[in-house]
Structures are given as C-alpha cells and as structure tokens.
Write an enzyme that holds these catalytic residues in place. Sequence first.
Site, PDB file in Angstrom:
ATOM      1  CD  GLU A  14      -3.105  -0.674   2.103  1.00 40.65           C
ATOM      2  OE1 GLU A  14      -4.347  -0.364   1.714  1.00 40.65           O
ATOM      3  OE2 GLU A  14      -2.687  -1.180   3.459  1.00 40.65           O
ATOM      4  CD  GLU A  19      -6.744   3.481   0.093  1.00 39.00           C
ATOM      5  OE1 GLU A  19      -5.954   4.144   0.426  1.00 39.00           O
ATOM      6  OE2 GLU A  19      -8.222   3.268   0.315  1.00 39.00           O
TER       7      GLU A  19
END
Length: 237
Positions: A14, A19
């Site tokens: 991430e 994400e």
Amino acid sequence: MNKAIVKLPLAIEEDVHNEFRMHTKLMLTELGKFQSKQDKDGSIRRTLQPISKTICSFLNTDGGRLFLGVNDDKIIKGITMSKNMLYHFFGSLRHMCEKFKPFSPISRIKVSILEVIPMDDKTKVKLKKVDMDKEEVTDFPKLANHSVGGFFCDCFKEINQAATKQYLFIVQVAAPDPNAATVIYQNEEGLAYRRRLASNKCVYLDDLRRMMHERNRLFVDLHDEVRHEIDRFIKFH
Ligand SMILES: [Zn+2]
C-alpha cells in the site's frame, strides 16, 4: 488471457499508488451508523472509510489502483456478491462520479472484475476475468431498479438467496494529464484529497484559493505551483 494464478501474499505494498480494501462502499451514505466508534473523549471515529476519498486522492495526485477484496495482509480474499450486486456496484460508481465536482471523473476510472477461485495450495489463488458484456443475461436477470448511493438495496438480500461468488475489483484511476489544466476534484462530501504515502490527506480548497488569489494568479494554470503549494500546505498541518 482470462485466467491467472497469483502468488500470495501480493507483491504490492500500500503506497501512493496502491490501496487495499475489504469492502465496496463508495460513498459515506452507503456506510451504516454502526461503522463508527465513539472514542473515550466522546469523538466519533469512522471505522470504515468510503472509497470515494481514495478515488479523489488518486485523481488529484498521480492516479493509482484500488484493490477491493484484498486484506491488510495482502491476501486476495475477494468480496462475496451475487451478479446483480456487481451491477449495483457499477451503478453506485456512476452515481458517485456524478456527485464529484467540478465534473464527473468517470472517463479516468476503469474497473476490472476478477472471480477469485481458491486453490488447495493456500499460497496461491486463481483469478478469472469477468466480462460483464459477455455474461449470459438469463444467468442474472437485472433488477429493474437498484437503490444506489444508499445504505440498503434489494439486491443485497441476494447474498443469502442467490448464487454468490468471491470477486476482486481493481479500480484504476488514471493520472492527471500533464498537458491539461489542473483540476482539483472534490468528492461527494465536497472535500478534496491528495495522496500522501499510503493515506489520503484532506486539502482545504478555500485556503488554497485564497493563497492563489493573493498572488493574483489563475488557479487552474499553475499546475506545478499548485501541487507545490498543496504539498507545503499538508506538511504544515
Ligand atoms: Zn442493488
């Protein structure tokens, strides 16, 4: 190639461009009240963040990919859905984009859906591309109406009533065009975000406008300078 075998955990971190989420709730209005917690000092904290924040951040920074159905340990779990719920997701996404300002960013967003098929070897998972246009309509009669943007829709009941599968959603947000004027998007809450490392930072547009106005310059024409000011602004808050 419509099928692939992927090693787990994913070799992606991430970061500013990536994400992971384990839900598909795009807007704040899709999140229930129970998805927040009261801290000891009495303040309410959201335990689940709407995806619109990250989409907004990617639009305003350098683009990126959202993996919906991947947990914090970088394992592809998939999200359980009926096929009607897949349609719901696309309806919701369009609805969310229409709520963005200054205009819909839909042309910069691309979604891939992959069916997640577990394997005996738990260090791997099989992914199969879902082509929504080629799906048999008789397999999943579309609901006449999806109640998009709200907390509940009739299709959600299908999670217990119809055939479901696990799906991985990859939402790709294209980077801003460096040759076009800078556009700072606001999400449906009227908030603008920028991506900083693996998180979304709120940018206060009024402050930025004031800053630019004081310089008596045109906001949209200052691509690099705007970015620089935003970076500076975030650092000092
Ligand atoms: Zn629905």
